[in-house]
Design a protein around this motif. Sequence first.
Motif, PDB file in Angstrom:
ATOM      1  N   PHE A  33       0.806  -1.221   0.000  1.00 47.57           N
ATOM      2  CA  PHE A  33       0.000   0.000   0.000  1.00 47.57           C
ATOM      3  C   PHE A  33       0.845   1.281   0.000  1.00 47.57           C
ATOM      4  O   PHE A  33       0.667   2.167  -0.847  1.00 47.57           O
ATOM      5  CB  PHE A  33      -0.943  -0.034   1.222  1.00 47.57           C
ATOM      6  CG  PHE A  33      -1.580   1.277   1.524  1.00 47.57           C
ATOM      7  CD1 PHE A  33      -2.498   1.850   0.636  1.00 47.57           C
ATOM      8  CD2 PHE A  33      -1.276   1.976   2.682  1.00 47.57           C
ATOM      9  CE1 PHE A  33      -3.090   3.069   0.908  1.00 47.57           C
ATOM     10  CE2 PHE A  33      -1.872   3.188   2.961  1.00 47.57           C
ATOM     11  CZ  PHE A  33      -2.777   3.754   2.074  1.00 47.57           C
ATOM     12  N   GLU A  34       1.779   1.375   0.921  1.00 44.37           N
ATOM     13  CA  GLU A  34       2.588   2.597   1.047  1.00 44.37           C
ATOM     14  C   GLU A  34       3.381   2.853  -0.226  1.00 44.37           C
ATOM     15  O   GLU A  34       3.444   3.977  -0.719  1.00 44.37           O
ATOM     16  CB  GLU A  34       3.542   2.499   2.250  1.00 44.37           C
ATOM     17  CG  GLU A  34       2.896   2.791   3.606  1.00 44.37           C
ATOM     18  CD  GLU A  34       2.277   4.192   3.693  1.00 44.37           C
ATOM     19  OE1 GLU A  34       2.792   5.117   3.039  1.00 44.37           O
ATOM     20  OE2 GLU A  34       1.242   4.337   4.391  1.00 44.37           O
ATOM     21  N   THR A  35       3.986   1.792  -0.742  1.00 49.90           N
ATOM     22  CA  THR A  35       4.805   1.952  -1.959  1.00 49.90           C
ATOM     23  C   THR A  35       3.906   2.361  -3.132  1.00 49.90           C
ATOM     24  O   THR A  35       4.256   3.237  -3.929  1.00 49.90           O
ATOM     25  CB  THR A  35       5.529   0.629  -2.298  1.00 49.90           C
ATOM     26  OG1 THR A  35       6.106   0.126  -1.098  1.00 49.90           O
ATOM     27  CG2 THR A  35       6.607   0.819  -3.334  1.00 49.90           C
ATOM     28  N   GLY A  36       2.741   1.725  -3.194  1.00 49.51           N
ATOM     29  CA  GLY A  36       1.788   2.037  -4.265  1.00 49.51           C
ATOM     30  C   GLY A  36       1.370   3.492  -4.210  1.00 49.51           C
ATOM     31  O   GLY A  36       1.278   4.169  -5.253  1.00 49.51           O
ATOM     32  N   LYS A  37       1.124   3.946  -3.009  1.00 51.57           N
ATOM     33  CA  LYS A  37       0.718   5.347  -2.839  1.00 51.57           C
ATOM     34  C   LYS A  37       1.802   6.290  -3.379  1.00 51.57           C
ATOM     35  O   LYS A  37       1.519   7.294  -4.050  1.00 51.57           O
ATOM     36  CB  LYS A  37       0.492   5.607  -1.340  1.00 51.57           C
ATOM     37  CG  LYS A  37      -0.556   6.629  -1.052  1.00 51.57           C
ATOM     38  CD  LYS A  37      -1.009   6.576   0.387  1.00 51.57           C
ATOM     39  CE  LYS A  37       0.106   6.993   1.340  1.00 51.57           C
ATOM     40  NZ  LYS A  37      -0.380   7.163   2.731  1.00 51.57           N
ATOM     41  N   GLY A  38       3.045   5.940  -3.101  1.00 50.59           N
ATOM     42  CA  GLY A  38       4.179   6.746  -3.579  1.00 50.59           C
ATOM     43  C   GLY A  38       4.212   6.800  -5.097  1.00 50.59           C
ATOM     44  O   GLY A  38       4.516   7.845  -5.696  1.00 50.59           O
ATOM     45  N   ILE A  39       3.877   5.678  -5.734  1.00 50.67           N
ATOM     46  CA  ILE A  39       3.885   5.638  -7.207  1.00 50.67           C
ATOM     47  C   ILE A  39       2.790   6.563  -7.755  1.00 50.67           C
ATOM     48  O   ILE A  39       2.997   7.336  -8.695  1.00 50.67           O
ATOM     49  CB  ILE A  39       3.678   4.188  -7.712  1.00 50.67           C
ATOM     50  CG1 ILE A  39       4.891   3.297  -7.335  1.00 50.67           C
ATOM     51  CG2 ILE A  39       3.422   4.141  -9.225  1.00 50.67           C
ATOM     52  CD1 ILE A  39       6.209   3.649  -8.003  1.00 50.67           C
ATOM     53  N   TYR A  40       1.587   6.509  -7.128  1.00 55.22           N
ATOM     54  CA  TYR A  40       0.504   7.381  -7.603  1.00 55.22           C
ATOM     55  C   TYR A  40       0.841   8.863  -7.399  1.00 55.22           C
ATOM     56  O   TYR A  40       0.499   9.702  -8.219  1.00 55.22           O
ATOM     57  CB  TYR A  40      -0.819   7.029  -6.905  1.00 55.22           C
ATOM     58  CG  TYR A  40      -1.416   5.760  -7.479  1.00 55.22           C
ATOM     59  CD1 TYR A  40      -1.677   5.664  -8.846  1.00 55.22           C
ATOM     60  CD2 TYR A  40      -1.709   4.671  -6.668  1.00 55.22           C
ATOM     61  CE1 TYR A  40      -2.206   4.497  -9.377  1.00 55.22           C
ATOM     62  CE2 TYR A  40      -2.240   3.505  -7.207  1.00 55.22           C
ATOM     63  CZ  TYR A  40      -2.483   3.433  -8.569  1.00 55.22           C
ATOM     64  OH  TYR A  40      -2.999   2.295  -9.124  1.00 55.22           O
ATOM     65  N   LYS A  41       1.530   9.131  -6.310  1.00 56.82           N
ATOM     66  CA  LYS A  41       1.965  10.515  -6.061  1.00 56.82           C
ATOM     67  C   LYS A  41       2.892  10.964  -7.196  1.00 56.82           C
ATOM     68  O   LYS A  41       2.770  12.078  -7.716  1.00 56.82           O
ATOM     69  CB  LYS A  41       2.681  10.566  -4.697  1.00 56.82           C
ATOM     70  CG  LYS A  41       3.279  11.917  -4.329  1.00 56.82           C
ATOM     71  CD  LYS A  41       2.198  12.833  -3.729  1.00 56.82           C
ATOM     72  CE  LYS A  41       2.774  14.157  -3.249  1.00 56.82           C
ATOM     73  NZ  LYS A  41       3.118  15.038  -4.322  1.00 56.82           N
ATOM     74  N   LEU A  42       3.780  10.059  -7.527  1.00 56.72           N
ATOM     75  CA  LEU A  42       4.743  10.338  -8.600  1.00 56.72           C
ATOM     76  C   LEU A  42       4.009  10.604  -9.918  1.00 56.72           C
ATOM     77  O   LEU A  42       4.304  11.567 -10.638  1.00 56.72           O
ATOM     78  CB  LEU A  42       5.665   9.125  -8.750  1.00 56.72           C
ATOM     79  CG  LEU A  42       6.927   9.240  -9.570  1.00 56.72           C
ATOM     80  CD1 LEU A  42       7.879  10.269  -8.966  1.00 56.72           C
ATOM     81  CD2 LEU A  42       7.636   7.877  -9.613  1.00 56.72           C
ATOM     82  N   LEU A  43       3.036   9.764 -10.218  1.00 65.11           N
ATOM     83  CA  LEU A  43       2.292   9.912 -11.473  1.00 65.11           C
ATOM     84  C   LEU A  43       1.496  11.226 -11.474  1.00 65.11           C
ATOM     85  O   LEU A  43       1.437  11.937 -12.480  1.00 65.11           O
ATOM     86  CB  LEU A  43       1.345   8.719 -11.678  1.00 65.11           C
ATOM     87  CG  LEU A  43       2.021   7.365 -11.929  1.00 65.11           C
ATOM     88  CD1 LEU A  43       0.974   6.245 -12.003  1.00 65.11           C
ATOM     89  CD2 LEU A  43       2.820   7.389 -13.244  1.00 65.11           C
TER      90      LEU A  43
END
Lengths: 247, 819
Positions: free
Chosen positions: A185-195
């Motif tokens: 979850f946390e890592t995924g959230k970081g990816i969406y932030k990046l996008l």
Amino acid sequence: MSVSEQTVRNNQGRNPTIHMEHVSKVYQMGKVEVRALDDVSLDVWAGEFIVFLGPSGSGKTTLLNVIGGLDSPTSGIVNVNDVDVTSLSQGKLTWFRRNHIGFIFQFFNLIPTLTAEENVEFAAELVHDRRSAVELLKAVGLGERRKHFPAELSGGENQRVAVARALATNPSVLLCDEPTGSLDFETGKGIYKLLRDLNEERGTVICVVTHNAPVGEIADRVVRLHDGYIADITVNDKPLDPNKLRW
Amino acid sequence: MVTMSNLNRKLLRDLLAAKAQFAAVAAIIAIGIVSFVAVYESYQNLYLSAEHSYEVLSMGDYWISVDELPARAARDVDEIDGVTAVGRIVGETRVDLDLESGRRVEAHVVSLPSGHRAPVNDIEILSGDYFSPGDKRELLLDTRFAEHHGLEPGDWLTLERAGVSASFRIVGIAVSPEYIWIAKSMQELFATPETYGVMFMPHGMAESFFDMRGMVNEISLRTDESVDESELLDSIRNILRSNGIKRITITTDDDIGIATRKIDIVHGVRTAHIVPREDQLSHAVLRMELDAFEQMSVLFPMLFLLVAALATYVLLSRMVESQRIQIGLMRALGYGKLQVLSHYVGFALVVGVIGSIAGALVGHALARILTDVFIGFFHIPHVEIQPQWSVVGLGVIMGTSVPVLGGIVPAWTTMRLHPAESMRPPAPPIGRRTPLEVLLPFIPRLPTVFKLPLRNSFRNPRRTLFMAFGVMAATAMVLVSLSFVNMMNHMFTQVEQGANYDLRLFYTGVGSTSTTRFVGNHAQVERSESVLEQPYRLKLRDASIDTAIMGLPAGTDMYRLFHEDGSRAEIPREGILLTTAIQNDLKAEIGDVIRLEPLVGTVAEKEITVVGIVDEFMGGKTYVSLEKAQDLFDLPGAATGALVRFYGEPDARTMERIYNIPEVASAETAAALIDFYEDQMDFFWAFVSVMLIMSFGLGIAIVFNGVTVNVLERRREIAIMRAVGMGDRQLAKMITIENLGVGTIGILVGLPLGYEIANAFMQQVAADAEGFAFTAIIYPSSYVIAAVSGGLMLLLAQIPPIRRVTRMSLPTVTKGWTS
């Protein structure tokens, strides 16, 4: 005024970045005919962040593949940046993908024998208007890890390398197929932030395919697919900050 | 700074990641190219050396053999435009070597001018000097004869002819382009220096020694390129006819039988025989050897390269399959089809370039050594070794293009892969009952350790076939190598079993059976039997062959003949026995009536019925009873030699008395004959050993690749088995059962294939050598050895991949598609 209304207003008088009209895709599986896309029509405008939601088998990935020229529709029109993708030969499609599209996949699809930096360069080498692999990796927070091979990086880091690689050719459209499907979850959230940051800073069209409904909250528009057709389109007046995302 | 593209970097790292497998393919290519370059370059060096020697020493283009002609006739031939001719005297003589045993040997004497070097058929002096002027009692010896008997310049040698002895001083040791291969005839290809040698005598001295003052019995000549052959032959015929020659034969159409036609003094009809260079005995044998050499230089590399192409095919097929997601990614990123195709062809190219360059360089270095060995064996006077870069280049091109051809098919499949489709993980293999299980219903009830390997074999037929092919190729190659060993053993056995005598005597010309009886009267002689042998041309329908008919006492036990099944063949009272080779050449069957045309003398043509076929590997003689031979040749009571058996070991005195019989020209012990054969074959054993090593190398390399591909393709499945508790031993057992099952198929196909390859090779050689029975001979033990070798190679080659799967990290493999 919502973000989406703003987007439409900003693009008034222009063609949509992605224009799909009555797009269908039918697979023949032996004697069985599978309709993966069923009369899909949709316009995506420059600067939009769109999430395609739907259960497995709803046609999300097929839709993304058709937009990206990885797959051709059985019928209908697909224009991307005013290029009629459906009329392109295989050679032209290669050129089109190289110059217009960036891909991010669920399982990263990095070349295991190339380092993070080399994986990014692997895509950048294809175009003249390339971006520095080092800068891109720094931008995704991997400046220090650029000499590592995929096997030496975590899942989140691998996906960030994949994001950097997707941006290396300066694409106007970024197609992301379950980009956090294999991440926590946390890592995924970081990816969406990046996008989201990329979308806001560069105006890159981002199309995310996921079956994870809460992700839709960060998008400008959410397109719900069911059995290959568009069941519903929702406009988010105020897209959620990816940092506040919960699922 | 030159930077490498990341696509090439990927290629390099992928190569390194599977380095053992690619190295195995490169090794197969390298071995193939080593054998091609080494053997073909040596062949070219030998060919060039022979041609160079012919040129430097003015090798003749034609030889005219007659009973005798005035020396003027040779000068007349020399005066023909564009022709250089020399008249000489050629004859056989006895040599008294003054050995302790008193043994004497036979020598072929050739006259040479003493005041100057011969303008045709000159010789190369290796030590000592050429003749001094003035036709003195001097001799030049061929190096093999001199070496064998320890003769050196300054030594004296006694020659005997027609009861007259004369001593000659050896002035030098030489080699001649005419006698690169020394043989008495095409039927007796192996003349041992123990009993036969070539020597050269000043012409004037030869005139008196052979009692031919002012005469010659052979004219050898060289021609300019401008000379028209038919006009030349017409001119020669005219000169010969004006000198009383009635019959003139030319061997233009017979490339073998010429040696048997060496003219003898015949009764009445004066015959001349013209021999062009292509039929000259030494040249013909040398060419036959070189042709076999050339065929060998192509046949074995082809096998290796075929295997390399298949190995590349399988290796790249696996790579393309395992990298289909990467291929999809490349296509999605914008790499073109051709870029992806050339990327995968690049693997084959790199392996091919490395393997072939390494192979070509090693082969080039080996060629020098191999050439030296063969030059030493053949005694070619002038060695012309040149770097044959075209052969090296051809080796590199072959070694590079073959794996590329093998790799192009799997690389081509990348063109057909659709990016979206190839990025989806492949569907898991479908488990289903194999056809074997349907046929044999008890199989499903077998333990998993047997059932799984069986199903796996059928799951990927291509992989299974490749594995089977690898074992098949390796088994076949081992069997082919062993067939050469068997062939030699068979030959030796035939010589050993056939020569059931202690001593074979050769009489001067046509002798008498009374001489044989005289020999038999010696106290230590248990038995003596006459032999009568004459050269003949055998004709049946459109086929003909020049050979010798050998007359032996019916029921003889001293010269044993065998049928193909190994049973003894008796000499019949009536009819003729053919060897398998002559039977094949004439396409004769038992009961056929063959026409016999004498190659010497004036005996009329006769007919005889084929009554049996004997298996004789070397030499193409035919056999009749002694009485029948005397009748055919119209020579009652005649013998050309004898077979002698002693009670125990004869003493020196008995031997000396036998050697001193005036009719005895030379003698050969059976033991010396076998020793000679074994000496001749020294380099052959080295060759077979290298072939066996190469076969094993090939087998291990290909099986290693097959098993590795097999195991790696299923590493996730194997990891799952380990994860659920299957032990390493069980796993190894299961993989071994599968491999042995597939390997058994390979072995079962490889054995008959090996036989066929050996047979094809032998028949190719036999096609060039009239009268030789070169059919493959493979002992049952060789089949067993080849089969066991195939299995052993498989067991050895599977060790590294099995170790690899039992050591691989389970979490890494079971983690899924992380890349």
